[in-house]
Design a protein around this motif. Structure first.
Motif, PDB file in Angstrom:
ATOM      1  N   THR A   1      25.330 -18.568  12.235  1.00 43.90           N
ATOM      2  CA  THR A   1      24.856 -17.628  13.256  1.00 43.90           C
ATOM      3  C   THR A   1      23.827 -16.641  12.701  1.00 43.90           C
ATOM      4  O   THR A   1      23.309 -15.816  13.456  1.00 43.90           O
ATOM      5  N   ARG A   2      23.520 -16.738  11.442  1.00 38.75           N
ATOM      6  CA  ARG A   2      22.583 -15.803  10.814  1.00 38.75           C
ATOM      7  C   ARG A   2      21.166 -16.363  10.808  1.00 38.75           C
ATOM      8  O   ARG A   2      20.936 -17.511  10.428  1.00 38.75           O
ATOM      9  N   ARG A   3      20.227 -15.562  11.179  1.00 39.30           N
ATOM     10  CA  ARG A   3      18.819 -15.947  11.211  1.00 39.30           C
ATOM     11  C   ARG A   3      18.340 -16.435   9.844  1.00 39.30           C
ATOM     12  O   ARG A   3      17.466 -17.280   9.745  1.00 39.30           O
ATOM     13  N   GLN A   4      18.933 -15.928   8.781  1.00 38.63           N
ATOM     14  CA  GLN A   4      18.537 -16.285   7.427  1.00 38.63           C
ATOM     15  C   GLN A   4      18.992 -17.683   7.016  1.00 38.63           C
ATOM     16  O   GLN A   4      18.609 -18.172   5.956  1.00 38.63           O
TER      17      GLN A   4
ATOM     18  N   ALA B   1      18.342 -20.958   6.668  1.00 39.53           N
ATOM     19  CA  ALA B   1      17.085 -21.699   6.766  1.00 39.53           C
ATOM     20  C   ALA B   1      17.208 -23.103   7.367  1.00 39.53           C
ATOM     21  O   ALA B   1      16.312 -23.517   8.101  1.00 39.53           O
ATOM     22  N   PRO B   2      18.303 -23.868   7.135  1.00 39.99           N
ATOM     23  CA  PRO B   2      18.374 -25.195   7.753  1.00 39.99           C
ATOM     24  C   PRO B   2      18.463 -25.142   9.286  1.00 39.99           C
ATOM     25  O   PRO B   2      18.189 -26.122   9.959  1.00 39.99           O
ATOM     26  N   GLY B   3      18.842 -23.988   9.813  1.00 48.17           N
ATOM     27  CA  GLY B   3      18.973 -23.812  11.251  1.00 48.17           C
ATOM     28  C   GLY B   3      19.964 -22.710  11.529  1.00 48.17           C
ATOM     29  O   GLY B   3      20.684 -22.278  10.634  1.00 48.17           O
ATOM     30  N   HIS B   4      19.991 -22.240  12.758  1.00 46.63           N
ATOM     31  CA  HIS B   4      20.952 -21.204  13.118  1.00 46.63           C
ATOM     32  C   HIS B   4      21.204 -21.228  14.622  1.00 46.63           C
ATOM     33  O   HIS B   4      20.386 -21.684  15.405  1.00 46.63           O
TER      34      HIS B   4
ATOM     35  N   GLN C   1      13.084 -19.529  28.997  1.00 48.13           N
ATOM     36  CA  GLN C   1      14.184 -18.644  29.351  1.00 48.13           C
ATOM     37  C   GLN C   1      14.282 -17.514  28.316  1.00 48.13           C
ATOM     38  O   GLN C   1      13.730 -17.603  27.229  1.00 48.13           O
ATOM     39  N   LEU C   2      14.995 -16.470  28.662  1.00 53.07           N
ATOM     40  CA  LEU C   2      15.205 -15.349  27.751  1.00 53.07           C
ATOM     41  C   LEU C   2      16.251 -15.742  26.711  1.00 53.07           C
ATOM     42  O   LEU C   2      17.060 -16.635  26.933  1.00 53.07           O
ATOM     43  N   GLY C   3      16.257 -15.040  25.604  1.00 54.95           N
ATOM     44  CA  GLY C   3      17.277 -15.314  24.591  1.00 54.95           C
ATOM     45  C   GLY C   3      16.771 -15.042  23.196  1.00 54.95           C
ATOM     46  O   GLY C   3      15.627 -14.637  22.999  1.00 54.95           O
ATOM     47  N   GLY C   4      17.651 -15.279  22.231  1.00 59.62           N
ATOM     48  CA  GLY C   4      17.247 -15.035  20.856  1.00 59.62           C
ATOM     49  C   GLY C   4      18.368 -15.172  19.866  1.00 59.62           C
ATOM     50  O   GLY C   4      19.382 -15.814  20.112  1.00 59.62           O
ATOM     51  N   HIS C   5      18.175 -14.512  18.743  1.00 57.49           N
ATOM     52  CA  HIS C   5      19.093 -14.605  17.615  1.00 57.49           C
ATOM     53  C   HIS C   5      20.345 -13.762  17.809  1.00 57.49           C
ATOM     54  O   HIS C   5      20.320 -12.737  18.488  1.00 57.49           O
ATOM     55  N   CYS C   6      21.391 -14.197  17.172  1.00 61.03           N
ATOM     56  CA  CYS C   6      22.638 -13.433  17.161  1.00 61.03           C
ATOM     57  C   CYS C   6      22.490 -12.268  16.187  1.00 61.03           C
ATOM     58  O   CYS C   6      21.847 -12.398  15.143  1.00 61.03           O
TER      59      CYS C   6
END
Length: 170
Positions: free
Chosen positions: A30-33, A35-38, A66-71
Motif C-alpha cells: 500500500t506504500r507509494r515507495q 517500486a514493483p507496484g502499489h 476517475q478520481l483517486g490516488g495513493h494510500c
C-alpha cells in the motif's frame, strides 16, 4: 476484504487473484515507495441521480479519468482512501461511498518517483449530494460531470466498463 469480494465476472476474479498474490508477497503493497507496484484507491463519483459521472482531466497523463490516488498512512481502509481522495480532488463535501469495490484494475505507469511501476487500483462507487458543484484543485487540469451516456473523447472500452460497473452496483 478482497479475498471475500464477489467478483462480477471471471476476468475480475482473475484480477482479484493477482491482487491477493501481490498483497501476500509485499507487506509494503500500500506504500507509494513499493517500486514493483502499489495499491491505489479510485472513486467513480456519480451524481445523485446517477446520470452523470465526475471525471478529472489528469495533468500528468492528459486524459479524463476517475478520481483517486495513493494510500496514505492515515487511511484505515481502501474505501476510506478512495473517499478521502474524492473529497480532496472534487472539493465536494457529503460524498457517500459504497464500501464494496465495484472494479479492480492493474495498469503500468511511470510514477512520481520516475520509475516504471504498476497501480493495483481498487475502485469504489461514490454518490455526490444533489446539486454538488466540483471545485478544480491543483491535481486537475479540468474537472466536470459528464453524462454517463456521453463520455469524453478518448474514453476507451475499459473506462466504459468501469462506469458500467459503478452504475450496475446500485
Amino acid at each position: 476484504m478482497l479475498a471475500a469480494w464477489p467478483a462480477p465476472n471471471p476476468g475480475q476474479a482473475a484480477v482479484r487473484e493477482a491482487f491477493l498474490g501481490f498483497l501476500a508477497a509485499r507487506p509494503d503493497a500500500t506504500r507509494r515507495q513499493c517500486a514493483p507496484g502499489h495499491i491505489t484507491a479510485s472513486a467513480v463519483v456519480l451524481s445523485a441521480d446517477r446520470r452523470q459521472v465526475l471525471l478529472t482531466l489528469h495533468p500528468r497523463i492528459g486524459r479524463w479519468v476517475q478520481l483517486g490516488g495513493h494510500c496514505e498512512r492515515t487511511d484505515r481502509t481502501l474505501a476510506g482512501a478512495a473517499l478521502r481522495e474524492a473529497t480532496e480532488e472534487s472539493g465536494i463535501d457529503g460524498l457517500l461511498i459504497d464500501p464494496v469495490p465495484v472494479h479492480l484494475d492493474v495498469h503500468p505507469l511511470t510514477c512520481s518517483l520516475g520509475l516504471p511501476t504498476r497501480h493495483f487500483d481498487v475502485r469504489f462507487r461514490i454518490i455526490a449530494p444533489a446539486g454538488a458543484r466540483p471545485v478544480i484543485s491543483h491535481e486537475s487540469d479540468d474537472l466536470r460531470f459528464w453524462p454517463v451516456d456521453d463520455l469524453p473523447p478518448g474514453f476507451d472500452r475499459a473506462d466504459r466498463e468501469l462506469i458500467a460497473a459503478a452504475l450496475g452496483s446500485s
